[in-house]
Design a protein around this motif. Structure first.
Motif, PDB file in Angstrom:
ATOM      1  N   HIS A  45       0.853  -1.182   0.000  1.00 55.35           N
ATOM      2  CA  HIS A  45       0.000   0.000   0.000  1.00 55.35           C
ATOM      3  C   HIS A  45       0.890   1.234   0.000  1.00 55.35           C
ATOM      4  CE1 HIS A  45      -3.312   2.658   0.715  1.00 55.35           C
ATOM      5  NE2 HIS A  45      -2.880   3.024   1.901  1.00 55.35           N
ATOM      6  N   THR A  46       0.576   2.178  -0.876  1.00 54.27           N
ATOM      7  CA  THR A  46       1.388   3.380  -1.018  1.00 54.27           C
ATOM      8  C   THR A  46       0.909   4.467  -0.066  1.00 54.27           C
ATOM      9  OG1 THR A  46       1.684   2.848  -3.359  1.00 54.27           O
ATOM     10  CG2 THR A  46       2.246   5.083  -2.668  1.00 54.27           C
ATOM     11  N   VAL A  47       1.843   5.037   0.692  1.00 53.22           N
ATOM     12  CA  VAL A  47       1.516   6.077   1.667  1.00 53.22           C
ATOM     13  C   VAL A  47       2.416   7.285   1.424  1.00 53.22           C
ATOM     14  CG1 VAL A  47       1.387   6.647   4.112  1.00 53.22           C
ATOM     15  CG2 VAL A  47       0.922   4.309   3.360  1.00 53.22           C
ATOM     16  N   PRO A  48       1.867   8.476   1.176  1.00 52.18           N
ATOM     17  CA  PRO A  48       2.703   9.668   1.026  1.00 52.18           C
ATOM     18  C   PRO A  48       3.465   9.948   2.319  1.00 52.18           C
ATOM     19  CG  PRO A  48       0.459  10.083   0.256  1.00 52.18           C
ATOM     20  CD  PRO A  48       0.433   8.769   0.986  1.00 52.18           C
ATOM     21  N   VAL A  49       4.662  10.522   2.183  1.00 47.84           N
ATOM     22  CA  VAL A  49       5.466  10.812   3.377  1.00 47.84           C
ATOM     23  C   VAL A  49       5.404  12.292   3.749  1.00 47.84           C
ATOM     24  CG1 VAL A  49       7.046   8.918   2.894  1.00 47.84           C
ATOM     25  CG2 VAL A  49       7.604  11.195   2.061  1.00 47.84           C
ATOM     26  N   HIS A  50       4.378  12.996   3.278  1.00 45.30           N
ATOM     27  CA  HIS A  50       4.302  14.438   3.494  1.00 45.30           C
ATOM     28  C   HIS A  50       4.451  14.828   4.960  1.00 45.30           C
ATOM     29  CE1 HIS A  50       3.063  14.055  -0.507  1.00 45.30           C
ATOM     30  NE2 HIS A  50       1.795  14.404  -0.432  1.00 45.30           N
TER      31      HIS A  50
END
Length: 277
Positions: A45-50
């Motif tokens: 699952h792709t999670v932004p690191v913002h």
């Protein structure tokens, strides 16, 4: 929405496992048009690191001093970086900074993201592989220069180490992290189906998904069984980046001439019916 299986296609009677998250629907539909049955099980699952501060810190490091080269590996990743910085109020500053550097695109999508930001690339890899970019940078020389590398999926360890060995300061930009998928039971079922010999093809479009597919089996005590079973599966990787974890595992695999989903599906349709492990 996946299409109905075509009983007259070249993949009639074959089952393909799809571990992708973002391109699962597109890939599955293309395979089903050719007659394949499809098992969907995103392996990550792709999670932004913002929000974790790392991307902000990496961007500040980029902005500290002029950079001479910027490598855009993916359109999604490059756009994600700019959008994150824009949301924090430093977008114009970053664009001005990058505009003074040589921008190198791995492929058409990365080039499109560069141009979409109002910037201009000076080089696009002819084979859409980072090896072309590395060769160009080493040929022109990077000693004492700062090279920004936007990462997406594979950490590109060898790429970065070779630039450092040539005297460059390498600044990696990580825009996304990858975690276990939301539906772990589906991934576990796919692993079990591969081990049981019920999956004939594994078309892969993502290095993180390929990595976590193997890692999940290892963490759950099924690693050796999965590796053994995969030797009887037609593994098709969209490109060298995606193939890297498969190659490290010592598994045979094939790649299309062009790193495109349609080319990947054509490879499976052409090769799977006569595949002999």
């Amino acid at each position: 929405m996946a299409e109905t299986v075509d009983d007259t296609g070249p993949l009639r009677g074959f089952t393909a496992g799809i571990t992708a998250e973002r391109k699962a629907g597109e890939l599955g539909a293309l395979l089903e048009r050719r007659g394949a049955a499809v098992r969907y099980a995103p392996a990550m699952h792709t999670v932004p690191v913002h929000d974790d501060g790392e991307l902000t810190a990496a961007t500040e490091a980029v902005l500290e001093r002029p950079v001479q080269h910027v490598v855009a590996v993916t359109g999604t990743g490059f756009r994600g970086w700019l959008e994150s910085v824009q949301a924090q109020g430093s977008g114009e500053r970053l664009l001005e900074h990058l505009g003074r550097a040589e921008l190198l695109a791995r492929g058409a999508k990365a080039r499109g993201a560069i141009r979409g930001a109002g910037l201009r690339e000076s080089f696009t890899a002819p084979t859409e592989e980072v090896a072309d970019i590395l060769a160009r940078l080493l040929e022109t020389g990077v000693a004492g220069e700062r090279v920004v590398v936007q990462l997406h999926g594979d950490p590109m360890t060898d790429f970065r180490e070779r630039l450092r060995a040539a005297g460059a300061e390498v600044l990696p930009i990580v825009v996304y992290r990858w975690t276990d998928p939301v539906d772990l039971p589906a991934l576990d079922r796919l692993i079990d189906e591969v081990i049981a010999g019920e999956v004939h093809a594994l078309p892969l479009t993502s290095a993180p998904a390929a990595t976590n597919f193997l890692a999940r089996a290892e963490r759950t005590g099924r690693g050796p069984a999965l590796l053994a079973a995969l030797r009887g599966v037609f593994i098709a990787c969209v490109g060298p980046v995606t193939a890297a974890p498969i190659a490290r595992a010592g598994l045979p695999h094939a790649m299309p001439e062009r790193a495109r989903t349609a080319a990947l599906v054509k490879l499976v349709a052409d090769e799977l019916p006569t595949f002999r492990p």
